[in-house]
Design a protein around this motif. Structure first.
Motif, short mmCIF file in Angstrom:
data_model
loop_
_atom_site.label_atom_id
_atom_site.label_comp_id
_atom_site.label_asym_id
_atom_site.label_seq_id
_atom_site.Cartn_x
_atom_site.Cartn_y
_atom_site.Cartn_z
N CYS A 46 66.60 37.83 44.96
CA CYS A 46 67.67 36.96 45.07
C CYS A 46 68.90 37.83 44.57
N GLY A 47 69.00 38.92 43.98
CA GLY A 47 70.06 39.92 43.59
C GLY A 47 70.91 39.08 42.35
N VAL A 48 70.19 38.36 41.66
CA VAL A 48 70.90 37.91 40.42
C VAL A 48 70.24 38.63 39.21
N GLU A 49 71.11 39.48 38.38
CA GLU A 49 70.67 40.07 37.27
C GLU A 49 70.82 39.21 36.05
N LEU A 50 69.49 38.92 35.45
CA LEU A 50 69.28 38.21 34.26
C LEU A 50 68.98 39.15 33.22
N ASP A 51 69.42 38.92 32.03
CA ASP A 51 68.74 39.57 31.01
C ASP A 51 67.94 38.87 30.07
N PHE A 52 67.25 39.67 29.07
CA PHE A 52 66.21 38.83 28.22
C PHE A 52 66.49 37.69 27.46
N ASP A 53 67.86 37.55 27.21
CA ASP A 53 68.43 36.28 26.51
C ASP A 53 68.43 35.26 27.36
N ASP A 54 68.99 35.57 28.60
CA ASP A 54 68.79 34.31 29.62
C ASP A 54 67.53 33.87 29.62
N PHE A 55 66.58 34.79 29.82
CA PHE A 55 65.26 34.33 30.15
C PHE A 55 64.64 33.62 28.83
N ALA A 56 65.14 34.10 27.60
CA ALA A 56 64.39 33.41 26.44
C ALA A 56 65.13 31.98 26.39
N ASP A 57 66.32 31.94 26.63
CA ASP A 57 66.93 30.30 26.70
C ASP A 57 66.46 29.50 27.73
N ALA A 58 65.83 30.19 28.79
CA ALA A 58 65.18 29.07 30.02
C ALA A 58 63.83 29.73 30.02
N PRO A 59 62.77 29.67 29.49
CA PRO A 59 61.59 30.02 29.85
C PRO A 59 60.68 29.49 30.69
N THR A 60 61.11 28.50 31.25
CA THR A 60 60.41 27.65 32.39
C THR A 60 60.88 28.10 33.62
N PRO A 61 60.00 27.70 34.75
CA PRO A 61 60.54 27.94 36.05
C PRO A 61 61.94 26.97 36.34
N GLY A 62 61.65 25.84 35.89
CA GLY A 62 62.87 24.80 36.22
C GLY A 62 64.02 25.12 35.53
N ALA A 63 63.82 25.45 34.24
CA ALA A 63 65.05 25.96 33.64
C ALA A 63 65.96 27.26 34.00
N LEU A 64 64.80 28.25 34.39
CA LEU A 64 65.45 29.51 35.00
C LEU A 64 66.04 29.49 36.33
N ALA A 65 65.50 28.43 37.14
CA ALA A 65 65.97 28.22 38.42
C ALA A 65 67.28 27.53 38.38
N LYS A 66 67.59 26.97 37.40
CA LYS A 66 69.02 26.19 37.04
C LYS A 66 70.03 27.29 36.67
N LYS A 67 69.44 28.11 35.90
CA LYS A 67 70.36 29.09 35.25
C LYS A 67 70.66 30.03 36.41
N ILE A 68 69.80 30.51 37.37
CA ILE A 68 69.97 31.46 38.62
C ILE A 68 70.98 30.83 39.34
N ALA A 69 70.99 29.48 39.70
CA ALA A 69 71.92 28.66 40.48
C ALA A 69 73.16 28.57 39.94
N SER A 70 73.05 28.85 38.68
CA SER A 70 74.60 28.72 38.25
C SER A 70 75.31 30.14 38.09
N MET A 71 74.41 30.99 38.45
CA MET A 71 75.04 32.23 38.36
C MET A 71 75.29 32.98 40.06
N ALA A 72 74.58 32.32 40.63
CA ALA A 72 74.75 32.90 41.95
C ALA A 72 75.96 32.52 42.81
#
Length: 72
Positions: A46-72
């Motif tokens: 999807c072209g969204v660059e996340l870092d490890f801290d983003d991932f550690a803050d949102a370690p579930t698919p649901g939380a990570l999908a929300k973070k991706i949506a907020s950055m896209a």
């Protein structure tokens, strides 16, 4: 990127078909090296660059999908 797509990436990387939207990547056996594979797959898909801290803050698919949506 929706939660199903993120869940599919988790399933592939963890080699575990039991991943759900609320599954914690690290509880399911993931580590920082596998997390980089997830982050790379997300960036390719999807072209969204996340870092490890983003991932550690949102370690579930649901939380990570929300973070991706907020950055896209």
């Amino acid at each position: 990127m929706n939660v199903d797509a993120v869940s599919d990436i988790f399933r592939r990387v963890l080699e575990n078909a039991e991943v759900s939207a609320d599954s914690d990547f690290f509880v399911m056996g993931g580590d920082s090296l596998l997390a980089t594979r997830v982050l790379s797959a997300i960036a390719r898909a999807c072209g969204v660059e996340l870092d490890f801290d983003d991932f550690a803050d949102a370690p579930t698919p649901g939380a990570l999908a929300k973070k991706i949506a907020s950055m896209a």
